[in-house]
Design a protein around this motif. Structure first.
Motif, mmCIF file in Angstrom:
data_model
loop_
_atom_site.group_PDB
_atom_site.id
_atom_site.type_symbol
_atom_site.label_atom_id
_atom_site.label_comp_id
_atom_site.label_asym_id
_atom_site.label_seq_id
_atom_site.Cartn_x
_atom_site.Cartn_y
_atom_site.Cartn_z
ATOM 1 N N ASP A 113 58.887 -4.301 36.038
ATOM 2 C CA ASP A 113 57.602 -4.543 35.379
ATOM 3 C C ASP A 113 57.772 -4.622 33.868
ATOM 4 O O ASP A 113 57.142 -5.451 33.208
ATOM 5 C CB ASP A 113 56.603 -3.438 35.738
ATOM 6 N N ALA A 114 58.617 -3.761 33.296
ATOM 7 C CA ALA A 114 58.844 -3.794 31.847
ATOM 8 C C ALA A 114 59.502 -5.112 31.437
ATOM 9 O O ALA A 114 59.118 -5.724 30.429
ATOM 10 C CB ALA A 114 59.710 -2.606 31.433
ATOM 11 N N GLU A 115 60.487 -5.564 32.207
ATOM 12 C CA GLU A 115 61.144 -6.835 31.904
ATOM 13 C C GLU A 115 60.160 -8.006 32.038
ATOM 14 O O GLU A 115 60.158 -8.932 31.214
ATOM 15 C CB GLU A 115 62.327 -7.055 32.846
ATOM 16 N N ALA A 116 59.308 -7.966 33.058
ATOM 17 C CA ALA A 116 58.327 -9.034 33.250
ATOM 18 C C ALA A 116 57.322 -9.060 32.098
ATOM 19 O O ALA A 116 56.933 -10.125 31.618
ATOM 20 C CB ALA A 116 57.596 -8.855 34.583
ATOM 21 N N ALA A 117 56.909 -7.877 31.626
ATOM 22 C CA ALA A 117 55.966 -7.823 30.510
ATOM 23 C C ALA A 117 56.601 -8.381 29.234
ATOM 24 O O ALA A 117 55.956 -9.112 28.471
ATOM 25 C CB ALA A 117 55.502 -6.385 30.291
ATOM 26 N N ALA A 118 57.879 -8.070 28.992
ATOM 27 C CA ALA A 118 58.564 -8.595 27.811
ATOM 28 C C ALA A 118 58.694 -10.116 27.890
ATOM 29 O O ALA A 118 58.479 -10.827 26.899
ATOM 30 C CB ALA A 118 59.938 -7.943 27.677
ATOM 31 N N THR A 119 59.031 -10.629 29.067
ATOM 32 C CA THR A 119 59.145 -12.080 29.247
ATOM 33 C C THR A 119 57.794 -12.753 29.048
ATOM 34 O O THR A 119 57.696 -13.797 28.397
ATOM 35 C CB THR A 119 59.699 -12.396 30.650
ATOM 36 N N GLN A 120 56.741 -12.155 29.585
ATOM 37 C CA GLN A 120 55.402 -12.724 29.436
ATOM 38 C C GLN A 120 54.982 -12.750 27.972
ATOM 39 O O GLN A 120 54.398 -13.727 27.498
ATOM 40 C CB GLN A 120 54.385 -11.916 30.268
#
Length: 198
Positions: free
Chosen positions: A145-152
């Motif tokens: 989730d943290a990686e997805a938020a950074a990518t978003q």
């Protein structure tokens, strides 16, 4: 003598099985490696394709007979306390009693079995691997989730930069186009409603 030998052999087999990791695939699709470690032993690291879950037991348990093999349901091993409790229920019959005499005795047996199962589960010292696997999966999902938020956030930043570039490009004149050659925009309020005939 044979009984002691059989118990020793069973404990040696159980210790040998407990020392080896158990790899399985759970309902989530991940491969799971369940390992029991003792004392300060190091837990193997999880990999991308396998979740490793370690259950740490006390160092004193390393060479003991496993907990599940220490109990016996043999009548010879029943304590005197349990025998005395059994005598208390001799005259107990009727509804909610576990006895073949009287109406509703079967209900009492069901209740007694359920209560006994919950008591065994509460006092059990077995390792609950399902809880450890769920905790490991939540930890993995938190990093995803943290990686997805950074990518978003990065994608939104790039989209905003592209929109700003387009806004600036719309305000600039095209090549070869003069600002003076553009016709003046007529104010719609300045046009009369009924033009004069003529």
């Amino acid at each position: 003598m044979t009984r002691i030998f059989a118990l020793t052999a069973a404990s040696a087999i159980a210790v040998g099985l407990a020392a080896t990791p158990a790899a399985a695939q759970d309902e989530g699709g991940d491969r799971v490696n369940q390992v029991i470690i003792y004392g300060d032993d190091e837990c193997p690291e999880s990999t991308d394709d396998m979740i490793t879950v370690c259950a740490r037991l006390d160092e004193s348990e390393r060479y003991r007979i496993p907990q599940r093999l220490r109990q016996s349901s043999s009548p010879q091993n029943e304590s005197w306390t349990q025998r005395a409790l059994a005598l208390e229920a001799v005259g107990d019959f009727g509804p909610l009693s576990c006895t073949p005499v009287g109406a509703g005795g079967d209900l009492g047996c069901t209740v007694q079995m359920i209560e006994q199962a919950y008591a065994e589960r509460a006092s059990s010292s077995d390792v609950r691997f399902a809880e450890l696997i769920a905790e490991e999966r939540e930890e993995r999902l938190a990093t995803i989730d943290a990686e997805a938020a950074a990518t978003q956030a990065r994608v939104e930043e790039l989209e905003e930069a592209e929109l700003e570039r387009r806004r600036q490009a719309q305000g600039e004149p095209l090549p070869g186009e003069d600002d003076e050659a553009l016709p003046e925009v007529v104010d719609p309020d300045a046009i009369p409603e009924n033009p004069p005939a003529g």
